[in-house]
Design an enzyme around this catalytic site. Structure first.
Site, short mmCIF file in Angstrom:
data_model
loop_
_atom_site.label_atom_id
_atom_site.label_comp_id
_atom_site.label_asym_id
_atom_site.label_seq_id
_atom_site.Cartn_x
_atom_site.Cartn_y
_atom_site.Cartn_z
N SER B 146 -64.34 70.44 -12.18
CA SER B 146 -64.08 71.26 -10.99
C SER B 146 -63.75 72.69 -11.41
O SER B 146 -64.58 73.37 -12.01
CB SER B 146 -62.97 70.60 -10.17
OG SER B 146 -62.91 71.18 -8.89
N ASP B 222 -69.39 64.00 -3.27
CA ASP B 222 -68.24 64.85 -3.59
C ASP B 222 -67.70 65.45 -2.30
O ASP B 222 -68.41 66.15 -1.57
CB ASP B 222 -68.68 65.95 -4.56
CG ASP B 222 -67.49 66.69 -5.16
OD1 ASP B 222 -66.61 67.13 -4.39
OD2 ASP B 222 -67.45 66.81 -6.39
N HIS B 254 -65.23 63.33 -6.10
CA HIS B 254 -64.69 64.39 -6.96
C HIS B 254 -63.58 63.88 -7.88
O HIS B 254 -62.99 64.65 -8.63
CB HIS B 254 -64.15 65.51 -6.05
CG HIS B 254 -64.00 66.83 -6.70
ND1 HIS B 254 -65.07 67.63 -7.06
CD2 HIS B 254 -62.90 67.55 -7.09
CE1 HIS B 254 -64.65 68.75 -7.62
NE2 HIS B 254 -63.33 68.73 -7.66
#
Lengths: 276, 276
Positions: B146, B222, B254
């Site tokens: 991320s 996600d 995610h």
């Protein structure tokens, strides 16, 4: 159907056959590899659609797919890329007419009478395989190279549920915005671009996506890279969040040396789906 | 340097250490896994940069990387994601201030005094590792999740020659065009967007590309997919013909359950480059 040749190959049989086609109104030739397992019953099939200038023969002799298809017990079908014969329309350019069918049904003169490769590959040839050979039509997968990659992608998105897995080598990704596409779609389908959309993988990806796993390999040194429009399909895949693997393969070009290098990975990929 | 903890782990040692940092002007904490091979001499290192809200601890405890790093004999370094401490500026939002350093050197108030995570991760911590542990700084690789994927990509393109391989899990791909980015780059670097470009993976890919192999995994489910701008980086990679593998992983979100699923592939990928 006429047997043109049959050769023992990796424990199975590499055949070449011809037959009169309803779709094209011509005699059509295709290659079919049957693995040894076909002696015991129906086997799954991987279609390999070829690129510009190719016949049924190029991938059959140069892609090296039989070595890996035989390990898994998968049949391979290599269709031709266009109708052939003296009464079939042609063009002096290598990328229009014979060897350049683009997997569409032509509606325009002089192409309409014979250039019906979509119907041939989507309907007629699968039916013939199912009737004449130990092929399990419930387990089909498809791949292709360049124009054949375009064919694999557009057939797969145009025929939801047909293919359990889809891959492509250096596919033409957006013919509506490439010189590999606008000329041919214009010639075969006419100037109304609404009829082109069904034959553009990027537009299909944006519009409906794909109901099967997808693997694409393209070389970073592909001499036709600008014509492929890989970036358009890459963006469409990510935007849609389409399950997919896209690999930009360092140093590889557009040739069968590239295809044969990654054929093992593609057979692994298709086998996982076909035997799931 | 202070040893906070050391635990035997997969035949090696999982340590947590803290030290006063010149870059941030604070005490900084990091995790370091040393494989058993480090007893015999310097080993290569894979950096794992973490995402928003994380400390050094999240990936160290949840990514499952040690199992595979130990098989290859690779060290793992888990830096923190921001400076910490009572005199460090913060914001009520989870995505600005502590736990949200974005791997930049802040120039704006109130962040400039301590938020210098670029210098910390790019210069200070590698130097410390090389002096204090059996780490071979000629064999470094980097990954991240991320915001940490953003850090891995921007550090790798900003420091050509530093990393032998680069990967990312669900990276923020274009912070200059995402709510995960415009707020933070504006706060840390100010309104002059020309200073933001060095911290946008898509712009860096367009401008200079990457001199190392690249692997990116992002989940199709996600929950922050719209913020990642994966499609922008996918297009930039294909346009540049950057050697890379981009995988859209069906059904993954995610979380660290996603990261831990594909950590083995990433360790395989980095090992191939680090031991080439």
């Amino acid at each position: 159907m006429e047997t043109k040749s049959e050769n023992r190959c990796f424990g199975g049989l590499q055949g070449v056959y011809s037959h009169p086609s309803k779709s094209t109104g011509t005699e059509m030739t295709f290659g079919l590899f049957l693995p040894e397992e076909a002696n015991d019953g129906p086997v799954p099939v991987l279609w390999f659609l070829s690129g510009l200038t190719c016949t049924h023969e190029n991938a059959m002799t140069k892609a090296g797919a039989q070595a890996f298809a035989s390990e898994y017990g998968i049949a391979l079908c290599f269709p031709d890329t266009s109708p052939r014969g003296d009464d079939v329309a042609d063009d002096e350019a290598y990328d229009l007419g014979k060897g350049a069918g683009f997997y569409v049904n032509a509606t325009e003169k002089p192409w309409a009478p014979h250039f019906r490769m979509w119907d041939y590959v989507a309907e007629e040839l699968p039916e013939l395989l199912g009737k004449s050979f130990p092929i399990d039509l419930d387990r089909q997968a498809i791949t292709g190279h360049s124009m054949g990659g375009h064919g694999a992608l557009t057939l797969a998105m145009g025929l939801p549920g047909r293919f359990r897995s889809v891959s492509a080598f250096a596919p033409i990704c957006s013919p509506t915005q490439s010189d590999w596409g606008t000329k041919q779609l214009g010639a075969y389908l006419g100037p109304d671009k609404s009829t082109w959309a069904a034959h553009d993988a990027t537009l299909l990806m944006q519009d409906r996506g794909l109901d099967a796993p997808l693997l694409i390999d393209t070389g970073t040194d592909d001499q036709f890279g600008d014509l492929l429009k890989t970036e358009a399909l890459a963006s469409a895949i990510a935007t849609r969040r389409q399950p997919a693997t896209l690999r930009m393969q360092k140093g590889y070009d557009h040739s069968y040396f590239f295809v044969s290098t990654f054929i093992p990975d593609h057979l692994d990929f298709h086998a996982e789906a076909l035997f799931a």
